[in-house]
Enzyme design. Sequence first.
Site, PDB file in Angstrom:
ATOM      1  N   ASN A 251      16.275  -8.833  27.643  1.00 20.00           N
ATOM      2  CA  ASN A 251      17.208  -7.657  27.311  1.00 20.00           C
ATOM      3  C   ASN A 251      17.001  -6.727  28.664  1.00 20.00           C
ATOM      4  OD1 ASN A 251      18.477  -5.124  26.541  1.00 20.00           O
ATOM      5  ND2 ASN A 251      16.782  -4.663  24.978  1.00 20.00           N
ATOM      6  N   TRP A 252      18.114  -6.779  29.440  1.00 16.56           N
ATOM      7  CA  TRP A 252      17.973  -5.976  30.928  1.00 16.56           C
ATOM      8  C   TRP A 252      18.176  -4.627  30.550  1.00 16.56           C
ATOM      9  CZ3 TRP A 252      21.355  -9.584  34.872  1.00 16.56           C
ATOM     10  CH2 TRP A 252      20.324 -10.378  35.123  1.00 16.56           C
ATOM     11  N   LYS A 253      18.588  -4.210  29.563  1.00 18.21           N
ATOM     12  CA  LYS A 253      19.051  -2.564  29.247  1.00 18.21           C
ATOM     13  C   LYS A 253      19.719  -2.218  30.155  1.00 18.21           C
ATOM     14  CE  LYS A 253      14.769  -2.530  26.740  1.00 18.21           C
ATOM     15  NZ  LYS A 253      13.447  -1.717  26.218  1.00 18.21           N
TER      16      LYS A 253
ATOM     17  N   HIS B 101      18.618  -2.567  18.143  1.00 21.31           N
ATOM     18  CA  HIS B 101      17.683  -2.252  18.958  1.00 21.31           C
ATOM     19  C   HIS B 101      17.148  -0.981  18.466  1.00 21.31           C
ATOM     20  CE1 HIS B 101      15.148  -1.424  22.468  1.00 21.31           C
ATOM     21  NE2 HIS B 101      15.025  -2.660  22.305  1.00 21.31           N
TER      22      HIS B 101
ATOM     23  N   GLU C 264      16.283   1.492  20.486  1.00 16.47           N
ATOM     24  CA  GLU C 264      17.023   2.608  21.166  1.00 16.47           C
ATOM     25  C   GLU C 264      18.133   3.032  20.785  1.00 16.47           C
ATOM     26  OE1 GLU C 264      16.379   0.439  24.936  1.00 16.47           O
ATOM     27  OE2 GLU C 264      14.210   0.654  24.626  1.00 16.47           O
TER      28      GLU C 264
ATOM     29  N   GLU D  99      10.073  -5.860  16.601  1.00 14.12           N
ATOM     30  CA  GLU D  99       9.779  -5.102  17.954  1.00 14.12           C
ATOM     31  C   GLU D  99       9.191  -3.609  17.344  1.00 14.12           C
ATOM     32  OE1 GLU D  99      12.299  -6.525  21.265  1.00 14.12           O
ATOM     33  OE2 GLU D  99      13.392  -4.617  20.509  1.00 14.12           O
TER      34      GLU D  99
ATOM     35  N   GLY E 222       8.040  -0.891  25.836  1.00 12.76           N
ATOM     36  CA  GLY E 222       8.118  -0.096  27.050  1.00 12.76           C
ATOM     37  C   GLY E 222       7.018   0.748  27.256  1.00 12.76           C
TER      38      GLY E 222
ATOM     39  N   SER F 217       6.630  -4.881  25.148  1.00 13.35           N
ATOM     40  CA  SER F 217       5.333  -5.133  26.242  1.00 13.35           C
ATOM     41  C   SER F 217       4.972  -6.552  26.231  1.00 13.35           C
ATOM     42  CB  SER F 217       4.319  -4.071  26.029  1.00 13.35           C
ATOM     43  OG  SER F 217       4.864  -2.875  26.103  1.00 13.35           O
TER      44      SER F 217
ATOM     45  N   GLY G 177      11.952  -7.067  27.470  1.00 14.58           N
ATOM     46  CA  GLY G 177      12.341  -6.061  28.270  1.00 14.58           C
ATOM     47  C   GLY G 177      12.094  -5.800  29.643  1.00 14.58           C
ATOM     48  N   GLY G 178      11.109  -5.022  29.720  1.00 16.88           N
ATOM     49  CA  GLY G 178      10.598  -4.854  31.430  1.00 16.88           C
ATOM     50  C   GLY G 178      10.377  -6.088  32.225  1.00 16.88           C
TER      51      GLY G 178
HETATM   52  P1  PGA Z   1       9.896  -3.926  26.596  1.00 23.50           P
HETATM   53  O1  PGA Z   1      11.209  -3.955  25.736  1.00 23.50           O
HETATM   54  O2  PGA Z   1       9.399  -5.662  26.875  1.00 23.50           O
HETATM   55  O3  PGA Z   1      10.101  -3.376  28.006  1.00 23.50           O
HETATM   56  O4  PGA Z   1       8.649  -3.465  25.693  1.00 23.50           O
HETATM   57  C1  PGA Z   1      11.341  -4.766  24.676  1.00 23.50           C
HETATM   58  C2  PGA Z   1      12.774  -4.686  24.160  1.00 23.50           C
HETATM   59  O5  PGA Z   1      13.038  -3.297  24.003  1.00 23.50           O
HETATM   60  O6  PGA Z   1      13.712  -5.447  23.597  1.00 23.50           O
END
Ligand code: PGA
Length: 254
Positions: free
Chosen positions: A9-11, A99, A101, A171, A177, A217, A238-239
């Site tokens: 997930n590149w966001k 998600h 967010e 998640e 993050g 993470s 994500g990251g």
């Molecule tokens: P993260 O994000 O790996 O940076 O914690 C995961 C996500 O939000 O899907």
Amino acid sequence: MRKKIVAGNWKMNKTFEDADELMSEIMDNLEQIDLSRDIQLIICPPFPYLEMCTDYANDSYFAVGAQNVCDQARGAFTGEVSAEILRSLELVDYCIVGHSERRTYYNETDAIVAAKVNQLLAQDIRPIVCCGEVLEEREANKQFEVVERQITDGLFHLSAIDFADIIIAYEPVWAIGTGRTATPDQAQEMHAFIRSLIAKKYGDEVAQETSILYGGSCKPSNAKELFANPDVDGGLIGGASLNANDFIAIAQSF
Ligand code: PGA
């Protein structure tokens, strides 16, 4: 047997040039992954990069997903992108929904998640549905209650046939993050709980076929022990998906 999946997930990251470079690096290193293990890789870039990513990802084990979709079919919804538009471009096979967010910053409720899931399924796009508790809920031992509500209200209106296209991502919001990962035991406990909810609603066969990913993470240093759990079928990353070596290393962690 249910699929092992690693989805990036590149966001809202990377310029077009940087995204193109990342995609090319990932493709150059794909042979490091043991694809005989039936692993599905998915990249979910920002909308404007979908076509570029799809151009790279022309192999069956590598797919592209969107990060969001409108809860409505079509019409006067300025700025939104519908499942029908995504389908008509033949760009994605998957889409992230719910998600944390989006739940936090854009008020995405379980009812909106349910509507988005319906739009996607109607266009043959597989939803990757996120669930997970915030820190205060975990500290109050309410994580199971919260996740049960998210799964029930977001997904359990579906028929068993439609549910078969759902991928779930657990998640814990406190792990996204933050560098603070759920322990393998915490992940396994919740994944087994989610699978038991699915079994109760749709039967054991459907539950055993549903891929449940862990997100929060997840990185090369912890992916192996997370994925070693019987109910953890991969990760939503994500990251670490913004770095080709890390993403590939995570995909090698089964
Ligand atoms: P993260 O994000 O790996 O940076 O914690 C995961 C996500 O939000 O899907």
